[in-house]
Design a protein around this motif. Structure first.
Motif, PDB file in Angstrom:
ATOM      1  N   TYR A   4       6.455  -1.203  -4.800  1.00 51.91           N
ATOM      2  CA  TYR A   4       5.047  -1.513  -5.041  1.00 51.91           C
ATOM      3  C   TYR A   4       4.676  -2.960  -4.760  1.00 51.91           C
ATOM      4  O   TYR A   4       3.489  -3.279  -4.628  1.00 51.91           O
ATOM      5  N   ALA A   5       5.654  -3.850  -4.659  1.00 53.09           N
ATOM      6  CA  ALA A   5       5.307  -5.262  -4.434  1.00 53.09           C
ATOM      7  C   ALA A   5       6.486  -6.021  -3.842  1.00 53.09           C
ATOM      8  O   ALA A   5       7.644  -5.636  -4.018  1.00 53.09           O
ATOM      9  N   PRO A  46       0.835  -1.203   0.000  1.00 52.55           N
ATOM     10  CA  PRO A  46       0.000   0.000   0.000  1.00 52.55           C
ATOM     11  C   PRO A  46       0.874   1.260   0.000  1.00 52.55           C
ATOM     12  O   PRO A  46       1.962   1.272   0.593  1.00 52.55           O
ATOM     13  N   LYS A  47       0.392   2.299  -0.668  1.00 57.00           N
ATOM     14  CA  LYS A  47       1.126   3.561  -0.724  1.00 57.00           C
ATOM     15  C   LYS A  47       1.391   4.065   0.690  1.00 57.00           C
ATOM     16  O   LYS A  47       0.506   4.074   1.534  1.00 57.00           O
ATOM     17  N   GLY A  48       2.645   4.433   0.955  1.00 57.84           N
ATOM     18  CA  GLY A  48       3.035   4.964   2.252  1.00 57.84           C
ATOM     19  C   GLY A  48       3.320   3.914   3.312  1.00 57.84           C
ATOM     20  O   GLY A  48       3.663   4.254   4.436  1.00 57.84           O
ATOM     21  N   ALA A  49       3.198   2.633   2.978  1.00 57.08           N
ATOM     22  CA  ALA A  49       3.449   1.574   3.958  1.00 57.08           C
ATOM     23  C   ALA A  49       4.929   1.528   4.335  1.00 57.08           C
ATOM     24  O   ALA A  49       5.801   1.844   3.527  1.00 57.08           O
ATOM     25  N   ILE A  50       5.187   1.163   5.558  1.00 64.49           N
ATOM     26  CA  ILE A  50       6.555   1.001   6.048  1.00 64.49           C
ATOM     27  C   ILE A  50       7.015  -0.416   5.689  1.00 64.49           C
ATOM     28  O   ILE A  50       6.320  -1.389   5.961  1.00 64.49           O
TER      29      ILE A  50
END
Length: 141
Positions: A74-75, A7-11
């Motif tokens: 992204y993955a 997810p966008k912004g995930a650590i």
């Protein structure tokens, strides 16, 4: 192999990252390099204590003579029951620099997706899915 979208912004827990890879776009083509196994995207294992983005910059330059302004994780790709994973980044801000053939990178090219998948030495369906997810993540920005 299991693809997990980030997810966008995930650590990201960098202690679980063993290798990093770049799906880099220039004019809707992918930056690729040919090594002893065949055509592939730039990437490789992190060195001891290396940050994932720094490892990505190093590997992209070493293997394809490419740099980028920004790259988005992204993955991840992992095997079932494995703690370590491969981290995939995407960038549409790639810049081709000088490329000198070396023992682990014979040549570099910009290929459209269909041509690259046709030349890719590994699991073509998996790479196709990784590229599709990379394109989707760029649209979400």
């Amino acid at each position: 192999m299991k693809i997990t979208l980030i997810p966008k912004g995930a650590i990201i827990d960098k202690t679980k990252v063993s290798a990093v890879f770049l799906i880099g776009f220039i004019d809707n083509k992918i930056v690729v390099a040919r090594n002893e196994r065949g055509w592939d995207i730039p990437g490789g294992h992190l060195e001891e204590g290396e940050e994932p983005i720094d490892g990505l910059r190093r590997e992209a330059e070493e293997e394809a003579g490419v740099s980028f302004v920004d790259a988005i994780p992204y993955a991840t790709l992992s095997l079932p029951h494995e703690e370590k994973c491969m981290l995939f980044f995407v960038s549409n801000s790639c810049i081709l620099g000088d490329f000198t053939p070396k023992p682990d990178a014979f040549e570099r090219d910009l290929l459209n997706i269909k041509t690259f998948i046709g030349r890719y030495y590994g699991d073509k369906d998996l790479m196709q899915e990784l590229i599709l997810k990379a394109q989707e993540s760029l649209k979400v920005q």
